[in-house]
Each structure stands twice: as structure tokens, then as C-alpha cells.
Write a protein that holds these residues in place. Structure first.
Motif, PDB file in Angstrom:
ATOM      1  N   MET A 129       0.804  -1.230   0.000  1.00  0.00           N
ATOM      2  CA  MET A 129       0.000   0.000   0.000  1.00  0.00           C
ATOM      3  C   MET A 129       0.834   1.276   0.000  1.00  0.00           C
ATOM      4  SD  MET A 129      -2.990  -1.175   2.656  1.00  0.00           S
ATOM      5  CE  MET A 129      -3.710  -2.821   2.517  1.00  0.00           C
ATOM      6  N   PRO A 130       1.905   1.382   0.787  1.00  0.00           N
ATOM      7  CA  PRO A 130       2.710   2.609   0.738  1.00  0.00           C
ATOM      8  C   PRO A 130       3.346   2.847  -0.624  1.00  0.00           C
ATOM      9  CG  PRO A 130       3.183   1.355   2.729  1.00  0.00           C
ATOM     10  CD  PRO A 130       2.376   0.467   1.841  1.00  0.00           C
ATOM     11  N   PHE A 131       3.708   1.782  -1.326  1.00  0.00           N
ATOM     12  CA  PHE A 131       4.277   1.931  -2.663  1.00  0.00           C
ATOM     13  C   PHE A 131       3.196   2.391  -3.640  1.00  0.00           C
ATOM     14  CE2 PHE A 131       7.068  -1.075  -0.495  1.00  0.00           C
ATOM     15  CZ  PHE A 131       8.324  -0.564  -0.791  1.00  0.00           C
ATOM     16  N   ALA A 132       1.970   1.899  -3.435  1.00  0.00           N
ATOM     17  CA  ALA A 132       0.863   2.362  -4.260  1.00  0.00           C
ATOM     18  C   ALA A 132       0.641   3.852  -4.053  1.00  0.00           C
ATOM     19  CB  ALA A 132      -0.403   1.579  -3.918  1.00  0.00           C
ATOM     20  N   ALA A 145       0.770   6.718  -6.861  1.00  0.00           N
ATOM     21  CA  ALA A 145      -0.343   7.656  -7.051  1.00  0.00           C
ATOM     22  C   ALA A 145       0.163   9.087  -7.135  1.00  0.00           C
ATOM     23  CB  ALA A 145      -1.346   7.505  -5.905  1.00  0.00           C
ATOM     24  N   GLN A 146       1.149   9.406  -6.317  1.00  0.00           N
ATOM     25  CA  GLN A 146       1.743  10.744  -6.373  1.00  0.00           C
ATOM     26  C   GLN A 146       2.471  10.959  -7.694  1.00  0.00           C
ATOM     27  OE1 GLN A 146       4.212  10.939  -2.885  1.00  0.00           O
ATOM     28  NE2 GLN A 146       2.494  11.134  -1.480  1.00  0.00           N
ATOM     29  N   GLN A 147       3.126   9.913  -8.177  1.00  0.00           N
ATOM     30  CA  GLN A 147       3.902  10.027  -9.411  1.00  0.00           C
ATOM     31  C   GLN A 147       3.013  10.186 -10.638  1.00  0.00           C
ATOM     32  OE1 GLN A 147       6.231   6.353  -8.630  1.00  0.00           O
ATOM     33  NE2 GLN A 147       8.055   7.606  -8.884  1.00  0.00           N
ATOM     34  N   ILE A 148       1.890   9.475 -10.683  1.00  0.00           N
ATOM     35  CA  ILE A 148       1.053   9.521 -11.878  1.00  0.00           C
ATOM     36  C   ILE A 148      -0.091  10.533 -11.749  1.00  0.00           C
ATOM     37  CG2 ILE A 148       1.615   7.133 -12.414  1.00  0.00           C
ATOM     38  CD1 ILE A 148      -1.200   6.338 -11.513  1.00  0.00           C
ATOM     39  N   GLY A 149      -0.255  11.107 -10.568  1.00  0.00           N
ATOM     40  CA  GLY A 149      -1.266  12.139 -10.389  1.00  0.00           C
ATOM     41  C   GLY A 149      -2.692  11.647 -10.358  1.00  0.00           C
ATOM     42  N   ARG A 150      -2.891  10.387  -9.954  1.00  0.00           N
ATOM     43  CA  ARG A 150      -4.247   9.841  -9.820  1.00  0.00           C
ATOM     44  C   ARG A 150      -4.219   8.695  -8.825  1.00  0.00           C
ATOM     45  NH1 ARG A 150      -5.743   6.626 -15.362  1.00  0.00           N
ATOM     46  NH2 ARG A 150      -7.717   6.603 -14.229  1.00  0.00           N
ATOM     47  N   PRO A 151      -5.359   8.346  -8.245  1.00  0.00           N
ATOM     48  CA  PRO A 151      -5.371   7.261  -7.254  1.00  0.00           C
ATOM     49  C   PRO A 151      -4.922   5.930  -7.850  1.00  0.00           C
ATOM     50  CG  PRO A 151      -7.390   8.552  -7.118  1.00  0.00           C
ATOM     51  CD  PRO A 151      -6.683   8.984  -8.378  1.00  0.00           C
ATOM     52  N   VAL A 152      -4.536   5.040  -6.962  1.00  0.00           N
ATOM     53  CA  VAL A 152      -4.155   3.682  -7.342  1.00  0.00           C
ATOM     54  C   VAL A 152      -4.958   2.713  -6.474  1.00  0.00           C
ATOM     55  CG1 VAL A 152      -2.303   1.962  -7.325  1.00  0.00           C
ATOM     56  CG2 VAL A 152      -1.858   4.278  -8.154  1.00  0.00           C
ATOM     57  N   THR A 153      -5.453   1.661  -7.091  1.00  0.00           N
ATOM     58  CA  THR A 153      -6.254   0.662  -6.381  1.00  0.00           C
ATOM     59  C   THR A 153      -5.538  -0.680  -6.361  1.00  0.00           C
ATOM     60  OG1 THR A 153      -8.362   1.721  -6.965  1.00  0.00           O
ATOM     61  CG2 THR A 153      -8.439  -0.610  -6.378  1.00  0.00           C
ATOM     62  N   LEU A 154      -5.547  -1.316  -5.198  1.00  0.00           N
ATOM     63  CA  LEU A 154      -5.065  -2.687  -5.043  1.00  0.00           C
ATOM     64  C   LEU A 154      -6.277  -3.561  -4.758  1.00  0.00           C
ATOM     65  CD1 LEU A 154      -2.039  -2.141  -2.596  1.00  0.00           C
ATOM     66  CD2 LEU A 154      -2.022  -2.065  -5.090  1.00  0.00           C
ATOM     67  N   THR A 167      -5.633   4.414  -2.619  1.00  0.00           N
ATOM     68  CA  THR A 167      -4.878   5.529  -2.066  1.00  0.00           C
ATOM     69  C   THR A 167      -4.664   6.593  -3.135  1.00  0.00           C
ATOM     70  OG1 THR A 167      -2.784   6.237  -1.046  1.00  0.00           O
ATOM     71  CG2 THR A 167      -2.683   4.331  -2.513  1.00  0.00           C
ATOM     72  N   ASP A 168      -4.746   7.834  -2.709  1.00  0.00           N
ATOM     73  CA  ASP A 168      -4.466   8.946  -3.627  1.00  0.00           C
ATOM     74  C   ASP A 168      -3.076   9.516  -3.389  1.00  0.00           C
ATOM     75  OD1 ASP A 168      -4.785  10.182  -1.201  1.00  0.00           O
ATOM     76  OD2 ASP A 168      -6.469  11.450  -1.799  1.00  0.00           O
ATOM     77  N   GLY A 169      -2.285   8.799  -2.607  1.00  0.00           N
ATOM     78  CA  GLY A 169      -0.944   9.253  -2.266  1.00  0.00           C
ATOM     79  C   GLY A 169      -0.850   9.806  -0.868  1.00  0.00           C
ATOM     80  N   VAL A 170      -2.002  10.180  -0.314  1.00  0.00           N
ATOM     81  CA  VAL A 170      -2.046  10.715   1.054  1.00  0.00           C
ATOM     82  C   VAL A 170      -2.970   9.869   1.925  1.00  0.00           C
ATOM     83  CG1 VAL A 170      -2.597  12.702   2.493  1.00  0.00           C
ATOM     84  CG2 VAL A 170      -1.558  13.043   0.229  1.00  0.00           C
ATOM     85  N   ALA A 171      -4.218   9.731   1.502  1.00  0.00           N
ATOM     86  CA  ALA A 171      -5.212   8.984   2.263  1.00  0.00           C
ATOM     87  C   ALA A 171      -5.238   7.520   1.825  1.00  0.00           C
ATOM     88  CB  ALA A 171      -6.588   9.619   2.094  1.00  0.00           C
TER      89      ALA A 171
END
Length: 210
Positions: free
Chosen positions: A111-114, A118-127, A136-140
Motif C-alpha cells: 500500500m505505501p508503494f501504491a 499515485a503521487q507520481q502519476i497524479g491519480r489514485p491507485v487501487t489494489l 490511495t491517492d498518495g495521502v489517504a
């Protein structure tokens, strides 16, 4: 007992190194453990469970083979730290398509890598895994279900929505047995005392003139 996030990070780093990981990946593990702890998960239990499972296994057997959209590890079980580092290096690939990871141990540690991706691509990432998911959106972090000790598969894909974020914590209360395990592994990184160091310690201040 309650520990600061700095204490959690420092212990995680030494424990991961003690389990045989290189310092660079141990630093990544420490940051990941701190991030999970800050998001109200028992990060120490996750890391202790992982390091106990893979202790003594060559990292090459645990690392993913990043080919195509389905990744496997040559040894069967995939390490989430190695997988997370590999995914972070290929974040651009996740802008448009997802990656499926087979036989991933302790997917919570991904999850922390996700979040970083998310911060790198500018959009949320789902696992997603059988029985649960995390966005995660990089913060939440929005966690549904529970993360297993070993997931038969985990899908990492761009997109997703934060509906109910986990609380943010400034301290952690790890399970006692997990904390003991991490400190036992961390102890392996301490250099054994030499005769010279013992003299500089217990015998410090003594001289022939005393």
C-alpha cells in the motif's frame, strides 16, 4: 507500549537489514512500515510476518520478474517490498494499464508503494485481492476487508475513489510479539563487541596513572 513513528521506522530498517535485505531496500521497508503505522494499521505485525516468512530466502527468489502485465517470482512467493520497488520504477506504465502480482506475501506492505505511485502519476491507485481492496491517492488510504498473509493474486490498477479514509496516527502500538520479532532481527545488525570496544566502554577513563 506506544512508540513514535520515528522509532517504528528505525526499528523496521534494522530488522529488514537483519533479515538479509540490502540497506537500500531496508530503507524502503522502513518508510513503508512508518506509512502503514501512520494510517492506523499494525505495520510492525505486517513486517514481522513477512520477515519471518522469508528469513534466509535469497532476495532473487522473492523478487518479481517484471514482464508483461502478470508478474511472478521465481521462488513462488513474491516479496511486497521488492514488488513495490519494481512497480515504483515503472509507475508510468500504470497510467494506462494494471499489473497482476501472483502469490504476494503481506499485500498490506504494498500500500505505501501504491501511494508513492499515485503521487507520481497524479491519480489514485487501487489494489485488489480476493476478499479486499485498498485505494490511495498518495495521502489517504481507504481499506476494505482485510489483507491476508499471502494473496494468491493482487491487481494493481490506476483509478479509484476514497470513500472512508483510515485515521491518521502520530504514534503506534504494535503487537508485543511483533515488536519482539523486529528487535530480534534488528539485533543481527549490531557488531559484536571486540576486546578494544569493551575496554573503551567499561574501562573508559582508566589509565596507568590512576
Amino acid at each position: 507500549m506506544s512508540f513514535s513513528l520515528n522509532e517504528i521506522e528505525a526499528t523496521a530498517k534494522r530488522a529488514t537489514r537483519g533479515a538479509g535485505y540490502p540497506w537500500g531496500l531496508a530503507e524502503e521497508a522502513a518508510k513503508a512500515t512508518r506509512w502503514l503505522a501512520a494510517h492506523d494499521l499494525d505495520a510492525c505485525a505486517e513486517l514481522a510476518g513477512l520477515l519471518t516468512r522469508i528469513d534466509g530466502v535469497p532476495l532473487a527468489d522473492l523478487a518479481p520478474e517484471p514482464k508483461g502485465t502478470t508478474w511472478v517470482a521465481s521462488g513462488g512467493t513474491m516479496c511486497p517490498l521488492a514488488a513495490g520497488a519494481a512497480l515504483s520504477d515503472r509507475a508510468a506504465q500504470l497510467r494506462d494499464t494494471g499489473i497482476r502480482l501472483e502469490q504476494l506475501a503481506r499485500p498490506a506492505l504494498l500500500m505505501p508503494f501504491a501511494a508513492l505511485i499515485a503521487q507520481q502519476i497524479g491519480r489514485p491507485v487501487t489494489l485488489r485481492w480476493e476478499g479486499g481492496s485498498a485505494v490511495t491517492d498518495g495521502v489517504a488510504l481507504d481499506l476494505s476487508g482485510t489483507a491476508p498473509d499471502l494473496a494468491a493474486w493482487v491487481e494493481v490498477s490506476p483509478g479509484g475513489q476514497i470513500d472512508a479514509a483510515t485515521p491518521i496516527r502520530s504514534r503506534a502500538r504494535p503487537a508485543p510479539e511483533a515488536w519482539v520479532t523486529l528487535n530480534r532481527l534488528a539485533h543481527r545488525t549490531y557488531a559484536p563487541a571486540t576486546e578494544e570496544s569493551r575496554l573503551k566502554g567499561a574501562g573508559a577513563g582508566l589509565s596507568d596513572n590512576d
